[in-house]
Design an enzyme around this catalytic site. Structure first.
Site, mmCIF file in Angstrom:
data_model
loop_
_atom_site.group_PDB
_atom_site.id
_atom_site.type_symbol
_atom_site.label_atom_id
_atom_site.label_comp_id
_atom_site.label_asym_id
_atom_site.label_seq_id
_atom_site.Cartn_x
_atom_site.Cartn_y
_atom_site.Cartn_z
ATOM 1 N N HIS A 256 0.835 -1.216 0.000
ATOM 2 C CA HIS A 256 0.000 0.000 0.000
ATOM 3 C C HIS A 256 0.867 1.262 0.000
ATOM 4 C CE1 HIS A 256 -4.088 -1.529 0.189
ATOM 5 N NE2 HIS A 256 -3.708 -2.452 1.057
ATOM 6 N N ASP A 319 -0.647 -4.487 5.993
ATOM 7 C CA ASP A 319 -1.710 -5.311 5.386
ATOM 8 C C ASP A 319 -1.485 -5.536 3.889
ATOM 9 O OD1 ASP A 319 -2.111 -2.492 5.199
ATOM 10 O OD2 ASP A 319 -4.146 -2.833 4.471
ATOM 11 N N GLU A 320 -2.059 -6.613 3.418
ATOM 12 C CA GLU A 320 -2.264 -6.867 1.993
ATOM 13 C C GLU A 320 -1.011 -6.691 1.118
ATOM 14 O OE1 GLU A 320 -6.886 -6.084 1.234
ATOM 15 O OE2 GLU A 320 -5.772 -4.201 1.444
ATOM 16 N N VAL A 321 0.082 -7.337 1.505
ATOM 17 C CA VAL A 321 1.267 -7.359 0.646
ATOM 18 C C VAL A 321 1.059 -8.498 -0.350
ATOM 19 C CG1 VAL A 321 3.761 -7.678 0.592
ATOM 20 C CG2 VAL A 321 2.681 -6.524 2.552
#
Ligand code: ACM
Length: 676
Positions: A256, A319-321
């Site tokens: 992100h 988050d969300e790698v």
């Protein structure tokens, strides 16, 4: 358990028969409900002679609390009240007594408790700390109501303290930029319902929203000019502290982070050049965790940003790698192999282990989304659980602190009741030992900003965040949904008074949609539709940060209060038959005024099917009422026809749901039976 005991005690002392969890709750419009309340007799009159006195420990923050209280009371009642304090407590209407100073830097350990005695002669609010007094002042303002005699507060004795220490609201200022005034009015509203942490999501793919003097290309190239200056951040932190609210900054990393690489492409794991991301979703650009320069940069940046926020926690995202850049970079793959890492989770763990001492070096403890959790990390990290409640419980079992956000995503546009029913100590956490449960610090409502602008963000946050605030402050057994809604309605109007734009923006947006027509009849439709839920809008069309968010779906509220009340009435039809019939007639006939209005506006034409459905669903409801009244079951063919109609009307149109369909379905079922 504490809450249960106090309610029992109360029932005994006040002679109230205990039916639901809290009989007295129905008398007052308090949200969150206090831990313990004993009704007194009589009322304290609030008129132009209202005076405040400060007693005990004094500091400028308390003078400001008193001054704001007087201003707000004056606005709430319309009664002019001179500023300034009463020097003789005996002559004051309200005495604010503070025992001692609070923490220099407010933390999760701050004492927020207070006690309040209201008698017909005087109100006395006392607290160990200034923050406790602030909490009590909000309760006092909520107690004041207008009746046939004028404004007054009921005589009560309240002893109150929070159930959880961390009661937050996260605002994403990246997907859509939120100017200072949005944050300030939301801080005021947070304080009004005793929330105490503003978590600012300051960097993401779509924007880097804080000034760095050390690495100025971050905001110069990564923000479209929309970022907070360091001076503004300082101002914001003081504003929040004055209201008993901590501000926790988040720099989301290593994923992100597209906006960082526009100015500093060398930090990324993949090749540049990089543009600010305009779409919503999860993207590939990710910090390169294998290069020493990454950590030198982070040391400089975190040092600079951490110094602006006095809070003891620094949020590192995590988050969300998606790992795409890591999997396609030969030198990163070689690094993983050399280090014996089996997957990208190991690599992210390596990154976090390197990040940890940097965060600590700058005097902070680390908090991150649940992806950061690993039992090798030190015990003072906080895990923010967003993917499910299990990670919260797991962290607590292993002795880590955690907060709950799963179930509190305000951007999912659910109803206040949906958020209200989520409890940090229920579900996966229900079987924790008391010692383990003590690691759960509380929760945070999250407002991701893909589908909100400064214009409509308040309508997604409020009033649901007030329901979350009650869940996190009040005793666990305060959970009756009917009571919550009854009080929420009153509290929600008071939130408008502190600056929440939920209602004012709604009317402005409807007026824009109506063009040169009066928006009056548009409310008939807008009041009974809701945006589609959770992540459904992301799949509905191609949205970007440049899309206008000016459609009916953007104006419509997450919960249609009109439809909720209609559904309640339809569930208790015998008592409400006339009201239900009258409402259905109005909806059936709304088509005549609505259609010309919708046809003449380019923004509203897509909503024509909703107006058609509103009319035909209402007609089905009226026919159902007639069948039931006739005492004979409706013919099978009629039932089948209405079921087809309702199933079609239940599908979203223009990303909106027509909320009267399900209650009318119940009326059709009653018609099929021929009885209620
Ligand atoms: C998140 O919603 N990606 C924390």
């Amino acid at each position: 358990m504490k809450g249960h005991t106090s309610v029992l005690l109360l029932a005994i002392t006040a002679g109230i028969t205990l039916g639901s969890s809290s009989a007295w709750a129905e008398t007052y419009n308090l949200m969150p409900q206090p831990a313990k309340l004993e009704p007194g007799s009589g009322r304290l009159v609030i008129d132009g002679s209202f005076r405040v006195a400060l007693e005990g420990f004094r500091e400028p923050r308390l003078d400001a609390v008193a001054a704001r209280l007087i201003q707000r009371l004056s606005r709430q009642t319309g009664i002019p009240l001179p500023g300034g304090l009463e020097s003789e407590p005996g002559k004051a209407t309200l005495v604010l007594h503070c025992d001692h100073a609070g923490e220099e830097i407010q933390s999760v350990r701050e004492d927020e408790s207070y006690q309040m005695d209201v008698t017909p002669q005087q109100a006395r609010l006392s607290a160990p700390t200034p923050v406790g007094l602030m909490r009590g002042v909000e309760t006092f303002l909520q107690l004041i109501e207008l009746d046939a005699q004028g404004f007054s507060a009921p005589a009560v004795h309240i002893t109150d303290h929070p159930r959880f220490a961390w009661r937050g609201l996260m605002i994403d200022v990246c997907r859509h930029w939120m100017p200072m005034e949005v944050l300030q009015r939301n801080i005021d509203a947070m304080a009004a319902v005793k929330l105490n942490v503003l978590h600012l999501h300051l960097s993401d793919d779509q924007g880097f929203r804080i000034e760095s003097k050390k690495y100025p290309r971050l905001q110069e190239l990564g923000s479209d000019g929309h970022y907070y200056t360091q001076a503004q951040i300082t101002e914001l932190v003081i504003y929040a502290r004055d209201r008993g609210i901590r501000v926790v900054p988040e720099m989301d990393m290593p994923g992100h982070s597209t906006s960082w690489f526009v100015g500093y492409p060398e930090l990324a794991s993949g090749p540049g050049p990089v543009q600010i991301e305009r779409k919503w979703g999860v993207f590939n650009p990710t910090l390169d965790p294998t290069r020493e320069e990454t950590y030198t940069f982070l040391d400089g940046l975190i040092g600079e940003i951490a110094a602006l926020f006095p809070d003891e926690y620094f949020h590192v995202g995590g988050d969300e790698v998606n790992g795409v850049q890591w999997n396609t970079n030969a030198s990163i793959m070689a690094f993983k192999k050399a280090q014996g890492m089996k997957d990208n989770a190991d690599l992210q763990m390596y990154f976090n282990r390197r990040l940890m001492p940097i965060v600590q070096k700058h005097g902070k403890k680390m908090i991150g989304w649940d992806e950061i959790f690993h039992p090798d990390l030190p015990k003072d990290i906080v895990v923010q659980s967003w993917r499910g409640q299990e990670s919260l419980a797991q962290a607590a079992r292993l002795g880590y602190m955690s907060i709950l956000s799963h179930g509190y995503y305000l951007d999912h546009a659910l109803a206040p009741a949906d958020y209200y029913q989520v409890d940090p100590l229920a579900g996966a956490a229900a079987n924790l030992t008391p010692e383990q449960a003590s690691h759960i610090l509380g929760g945070e409502a999250c407002m991701w900003s893909e589908f909100v602008t400064p214009e409509n963000i308040d309508s997604r946050i409020w009033p649901s965040a007030a329901a979350v605030a009650e869940r996190l402050w009040s005793p666990q057994d305060v959970k009756a949904v009917d009571s919550m809604y009854r009080r929420l309605e009153v509290v929600s109007r008071k939130l408008d008074g502190v600056g929440v734009t939920r209602n004012s923006s709604y009317m402005l947006m409807l007026a824009r949609l109506a063009g040169t027509h009066s928006p009056e009849s548009l409310t008939t439709l807008a009041d009974v539709v809701e945006p589609i839920k959770a992540y459904a809008r992301e799949g509905a069309r191609e949205y970007t940060s440049l899309t206008p968010y000016n459609r009916l779906v953007d104006a419509a509220r997450p919960e249609s209060e009109v439809a909720r009340i209609f559904a309640e009435r339809a569930d208790h039809l015998t008592a409400n038959k006339d009201a239900v019939r009258k409402q259905l007639i109005a909806w059936r006939d709304s088509r005549e005024e609505l259609l010309p209005l919708l046809q003449q506006s380019a923004l509203l034409q897509e909503d024509i099917p909703l107006a058609e459905d509103l009319s035909s669903v209402a007609r089905a409801g009226l026919e159902a009422l007639d069948y039931v009244d006739s005492g004979h079951p409706a013919p099978k063919a009629w039932v089948e026809g209405q079921t087809v109609l309702l199933n079609l009307a239940a599908k979203p149109h223009a990303e909106l749901l027509l909320m009267i369909v399900e209650p009318v379905r119940k009326l059709v079922a009653a018609a099929e039976r021929g009885s209620w």
